[in-house]
Scaffold this motif. Structure first.
Motif, PDB file in Angstrom:
ATOM      1  N   GLN A  17       0.860  -1.179   0.000  1.00 48.46           N
ATOM      2  CA  GLN A  17       0.000   0.000   0.000  1.00 48.46           C
ATOM      3  C   GLN A  17       0.900   1.233   0.000  1.00 48.46           C
ATOM      4  O   GLN A  17       1.912   1.278   0.688  1.00 48.46           O
ATOM      5  N   ARG A  18       0.531   2.241  -0.795  1.00 45.92           N
ATOM      6  CA  ARG A  18       1.330   3.458  -0.855  1.00 45.92           C
ATOM      7  C   ARG A  18       0.436   4.647  -1.161  1.00 45.92           C
ATOM      8  O   ARG A  18      -0.755   4.481  -1.384  1.00 45.92           O
ATOM      9  N   VAL A  19       1.027   5.833  -1.142  1.00 46.29           N
ATOM     10  CA  VAL A  19       0.302   7.062  -1.445  1.00 46.29           C
ATOM     11  C   VAL A  19       0.873   7.651  -2.726  1.00 46.29           C
ATOM     12  O   VAL A  19       2.094   7.726  -2.890  1.00 46.29           O
ATOM     13  N   GLU A  20      -0.014   8.036  -3.630  1.00 50.80           N
ATOM     14  CA  GLU A  20       0.393   8.744  -4.853  1.00 50.80           C
ATOM     15  C   GLU A  20      -0.017  10.191  -4.711  1.00 50.80           C
ATOM     16  O   GLU A  20      -1.080  10.497  -4.178  1.00 50.80           O
ATOM     17  N   ARG A  21       0.822  11.066  -5.213  1.00 52.21           N
ATOM     18  CA  ARG A  21       0.488  12.490  -5.217  1.00 52.21           C
ATOM     19  C   ARG A  21       0.012  12.889  -6.600  1.00 52.21           C
ATOM     20  O   ARG A  21       0.654  12.577  -7.589  1.00 52.21           O
ATOM     21  N   HIS A  22      -1.124  13.561  -6.636  1.00 55.23           N
ATOM     22  CA  HIS A  22      -1.673  14.134  -7.862  1.00 55.23           C
ATOM     23  C   HIS A  22      -1.847  15.615  -7.578  1.00 55.23           C
ATOM     24  O   HIS A  22      -2.901  16.042  -7.096  1.00 55.23           O
ATOM     25  N   GLY A  23      -0.779  16.393  -7.841  1.00 59.10           N
ATOM     26  CA  GLY A  23      -0.776  17.799  -7.448  1.00 59.10           C
ATOM     27  C   GLY A  23      -0.723  17.861  -5.936  1.00 59.10           C
ATOM     28  O   GLY A  23       0.144  17.254  -5.303  1.00 59.10           O
ATOM     29  N   ASP A  24      -1.676  18.546  -5.330  1.00 56.74           N
ATOM     30  CA  ASP A  24      -1.744  18.631  -3.863  1.00 56.74           C
ATOM     31  C   ASP A  24      -2.533  17.478  -3.253  1.00 56.74           C
ATOM     32  O   ASP A  24      -2.547  17.303  -2.038  1.00 56.74           O
ATOM     33  N   GLU A  25      -3.197  16.709  -4.093  1.00 54.27           N
ATOM     34  CA  GLU A  25      -4.022  15.584  -3.633  1.00 54.27           C
ATOM     35  C   GLU A  25      -3.141  14.376  -3.309  1.00 54.27           C
ATOM     36  O   GLU A  25      -2.190  14.073  -4.015  1.00 54.27           O
ATOM     37  N   ARG A  26      -3.495  13.685  -2.241  1.00 57.90           N
ATOM     38  CA  ARG A  26      -2.847  12.414  -1.883  1.00 57.90           C
ATOM     39  C   ARG A  26      -3.899  11.319  -2.032  1.00 57.90           C
ATOM     40  O   ARG A  26      -4.978  11.424  -1.458  1.00 57.90           O
ATOM     41  N   GLU A  27      -3.572  10.291  -2.820  1.00 58.06           N
ATOM     42  CA  GLU A  27      -4.532   9.220  -3.076  1.00 58.06           C
ATOM     43  C   GLU A  27      -3.915   7.861  -2.789  1.00 58.06           C
ATOM     44  O   GLU A  27      -2.715   7.661  -2.978  1.00 58.06           O
ATOM     45  N   ARG A  28      -4.773   6.928  -2.358  1.00 55.60           N
ATOM     46  CA  ARG A  28      -4.343   5.555  -2.096  1.00 55.60           C
ATOM     47  C   ARG A  28      -3.971   4.861  -3.394  1.00 55.60           C
ATOM     48  O   ARG A  28      -4.647   5.021  -4.402  1.00 55.60           O
ATOM     49  N   ALA A  29      -2.908   4.058  -3.323  1.00 50.33           N
ATOM     50  CA  ALA A  29      -2.515   3.224  -4.454  1.00 50.33           C
ATOM     51  C   ALA A  29      -1.970   1.917  -3.899  1.00 50.33           C
ATOM     52  O   ALA A  29      -1.640   1.820  -2.712  1.00 50.33           O
ATOM     53  N   VAL A  30      -1.890   0.927  -4.754  1.00 55.51           N
ATOM     54  CA  VAL A  30      -1.424  -0.379  -4.319  1.00 55.51           C
ATOM     55  C   VAL A  30      -0.572  -1.004  -5.422  1.00 55.51           C
ATOM     56  O   VAL A  30      -0.808  -0.782  -6.606  1.00 55.51           O
ATOM     57  N   ASP A  31       0.435  -1.752  -5.015  1.00 54.65           N
ATOM     58  CA  ASP A  31       1.232  -2.599  -5.900  1.00 54.65           C
ATOM     59  C   ASP A  31       0.967  -4.034  -5.469  1.00 54.65           C
ATOM     60  O   ASP A  31       1.155  -4.377  -4.300  1.00 54.65           O
ATOM     61  N   ILE A  32       0.507  -4.857  -6.399  1.00 51.74           N
ATOM     62  CA  ILE A  32       0.211  -6.267  -6.108  1.00 51.74           C
ATOM     63  C   ILE A  32       1.159  -7.108  -6.939  1.00 51.74           C
ATOM     64  O   ILE A  32       1.185  -6.988  -8.163  1.00 51.74           O
TER      65      ILE A  32
END
Length: 178
Positions: A17-32
């Motif tokens: 589980q990790r966090v991706e930045r999209h500009g100022d937004e922080r969104e959940r992301a995952v590597d499986i």
């Protein structure tokens, strides 16, 4: 060529589980990370000559062609060769993770990036593949993926999404050299 799987038996070997930045937004992301065994013809999705590079016809006295496979390239050509890292990447794919029992709700992820492929040829004409699927997820999807990881064994389907693209490893290498 697009990397595709249809109801392949696979194992989830790791979830990050990790966090991706999209500009100022922080969104959940995952590597499986997935592992599976496939017929050597799966290598054709990477390069039509890869199977010919890794496999050969059996010599006299070795295991003959298996009638159910119908493939004459069943012997590993270079047994001492390490598993091969493949630089191919596909973006915009759709991935579906099903349980092995009926009634398990599928997990469907869209806009998935497939990367970090490793192919290990096996005697008899099969290949062990490992790769990573990366995607943005919400909290519910992350919980479902965690449950699938605990089960380990899953049924995996991958298809090109509406925005599917492939990164050409030869162009990538040239751009890095420049």
């Amino acid at each position: 060529m697009q990397f595709q799987l249809d109801k392949a038996q696979a194992t989830i070997t790791n979830v990050n589980q990790r966090v991706e930045r999209h500009g100022d937004e922080r969104e959940r992301a995952v590597d499986i990370k997935f592992a599976l065994s496939a017929n050597s013809s799966a290598l054709d999705m990477f390069d039509k000559d890869l199977k010919k590079f890794l496999f050969r016809k059996p010599a006299k006295g070795e295991q003959p062609q298996l009638p159910s496979i119908g493939d004459v390239l069943t012997e590993v050509k270079f047994p001492s060769l390490e598993p091969q890292r493949l630089a191919h990447e596909w973006s915009g794919c759709e991935l579906q993770i099903d349980g092995q029992l009926e009634g398990t709700a599928p997990i469907v992820l869209v806009d998935v990036k497939l990367k970090k492929f490793i192919a290990e040829p096996k005697e008899g004409g099969s290949v062990d593949l490992t790769f990573t699927a990366s995607a943005g997820v919400d909290a519910e999807e992350l919980a479902e993926i965690s449950e699938a990881w605990i089960r380990e064994a899953v049924v995996l389907s991958i298809s090109p999404g509406k925005k599917a693209t492939q990164t050409d490893p030869e162009q990538t290498d040239m751009s890095e050299a420049a």
